[in-house]
Design an enzyme around this catalytic site. Structure first.
Site, PDB file in Angstrom:
ATOM      1  N   CYS A  13       4.799  -0.038 -10.725  1.00  0.00           N
ATOM      2  CA  CYS A  13       4.877   0.814 -11.920  1.00  0.00           C
ATOM      3  C   CYS A  13       5.488   0.077 -13.111  1.00  0.00           C
ATOM      4  O   CYS A  13       5.741   0.687 -14.153  1.00  0.00           O
ATOM      5  CB  CYS A  13       5.653   2.094 -11.631  1.00  0.00           C
ATOM      6  SG  CYS A  13       7.444   1.870 -11.493  1.00  0.00           S
ATOM      7  N   SER A  16       9.710  -4.633 -13.000  1.00  0.00           N
ATOM      8  CA  SER A  16      10.053  -6.027 -13.301  1.00  0.00           C
ATOM      9  C   SER A  16       9.544  -6.439 -14.674  1.00  0.00           C
ATOM     10  O   SER A  16      10.181  -7.227 -15.381  1.00  0.00           O
ATOM     11  CB  SER A  16       9.480  -6.955 -12.226  1.00  0.00           C
ATOM     12  OG  SER A  16      10.041  -6.663 -10.955  1.00  0.00           O
ATOM     13  N   GLU A  87      15.175  -5.636  -8.263  1.00  0.00           N
ATOM     14  CA  GLU A  87      15.146  -5.352  -6.812  1.00  0.00           C
ATOM     15  C   GLU A  87      16.503  -4.816  -6.354  1.00  0.00           C
ATOM     16  O   GLU A  87      17.019  -5.173  -5.284  1.00  0.00           O
ATOM     17  CB  GLU A  87      14.760  -6.605  -6.011  1.00  0.00           C
ATOM     18  CG  GLU A  87      13.474  -7.269  -6.458  1.00  0.00           C
ATOM     19  CD  GLU A  87      12.219  -6.432  -6.222  1.00  0.00           C
ATOM     20  OE1 GLU A  87      12.329  -5.342  -5.624  1.00  0.00           O
ATOM     21  OE2 GLU A  87      11.138  -6.871  -6.647  1.00  0.00           O
ATOM     22  N   VAL A 172       9.818  -7.950   3.219  1.00  0.00           N
ATOM     23  CA  VAL A 172       9.282  -8.353   1.922  1.00  0.00           C
ATOM     24  C   VAL A 172       7.767  -8.398   1.981  1.00  0.00           C
ATOM     25  O   VAL A 172       7.169  -8.981   2.880  1.00  0.00           O
ATOM     26  CB  VAL A 172       9.845  -9.723   1.492  1.00  0.00           C
ATOM     27  CG1 VAL A 172       9.236 -10.159   0.158  1.00  0.00           C
ATOM     28  CG2 VAL A 172      11.360  -9.650   1.378  1.00  0.00           C
ATOM     29  N   GLY A 173       7.153  -7.753   1.020  1.00  0.00           N
ATOM     30  CA  GLY A 173       5.701  -7.732   0.921  1.00  0.00           C
ATOM     31  C   GLY A 173       5.318  -7.285  -0.471  1.00  0.00           C
ATOM     32  O   GLY A 173       6.142  -7.200  -1.368  1.00  0.00           O
TER      33      GLY A 173
END
Length: 214
Positions: A13, A16, A87, A172-173
């Protein structure tokens, strides 16, 4: 007054991207910030967006104390006008308290970016603490979309294109990974409840229509 602001939303969305935009805007005005991230898709020590933008960042581990780290930079003669943490869902709760202390004691703005809930729709501990402590919680207005076209509100973990609801909270992906890999997909609540991914929908389209069963 300095603030601790939590920008939240689903995967895909633009969190970052917004973090990088804030960094760019403030840098253009001569301000210098400290940028942190954890487990970014681009690798260690990177804050990156899916638009291809990236910047260097401090990779956070559980033993990093944000308050001490910023104080050390200031004591060494560095300039710190603000702090960005991407994150942020992966932070441990004491680190959120440290970020609040940076705001209150050092009078610096802290901008944290992260998803609120995991693939099981459970709050990440870091996100929960941010909701508890943040001066403001901003839900990003760039809506990610479910495969059905509805607003995506949930993050699903997929293996082989199928949604899974068990496993470690942090794996993590990213979205748009090959179906054979562990990946993530954003879904509306209805299809998250039914565990219906885009791959599942394609398979269902080849079968006779059936009524959904919860």
């Amino acid at each position: 007054m300095p603030e601790l602001v939590f920008f939240s939303g689903t995967m895909d969305c633009g969190k970052s991207t917004l973090a990088l935009q804030i960094q760019h805007n403030r840098s253009a005005r001569g301000l210098q910030g400290m940028i942190y991230t954890r487990d970014d898709r681009a690798g260690e020590g990177k804050l990156s967006s899916r638009l291809g933008l990236a910047t260097e960042a401090v990779e956070v581990a559980d033993d990093l104390d944000f308050y001490d780290h910023v104080v050390q930079a200031l004591t060494a003669g560095g300039r710190v006008d603000y702090v960005i943490v991407d994150e942020a869902q992966f932070l441990i709760p004491p680190q959120i308290d440290q970020l609040a202390r940076v705001v209150d004691d050092l009078e610096l703005d802290v901008f944290a970016f992260g998803i609120t809930t995991d693939f099981r729709s459970k709050l990440f501990p870091g996100s929960q603490r941010l909701v508890e402590l943040a001066d403001r919680v901003e839900v990003l207005q760039v809506e990610a979309l479910c495969w059905c076209g509805a607003r995506a509100t949930h993050n699903a973990r997929t293996v082989g294109g199928e949604m899974v609801v068990e496993g470690a909270q942090v794996v993590v992906g990213d979205v748009n990974r090959p179906e054979s890999e562990v990946g993530y997909e954003v879904l509306c609540r209805r299809h998250h409840r039914r565990r219906m991914t885009a791959a599942g929908e394609r398979a269902a389209a080849l079968s006779p229509d059936v009524l959904p069963v919860d």
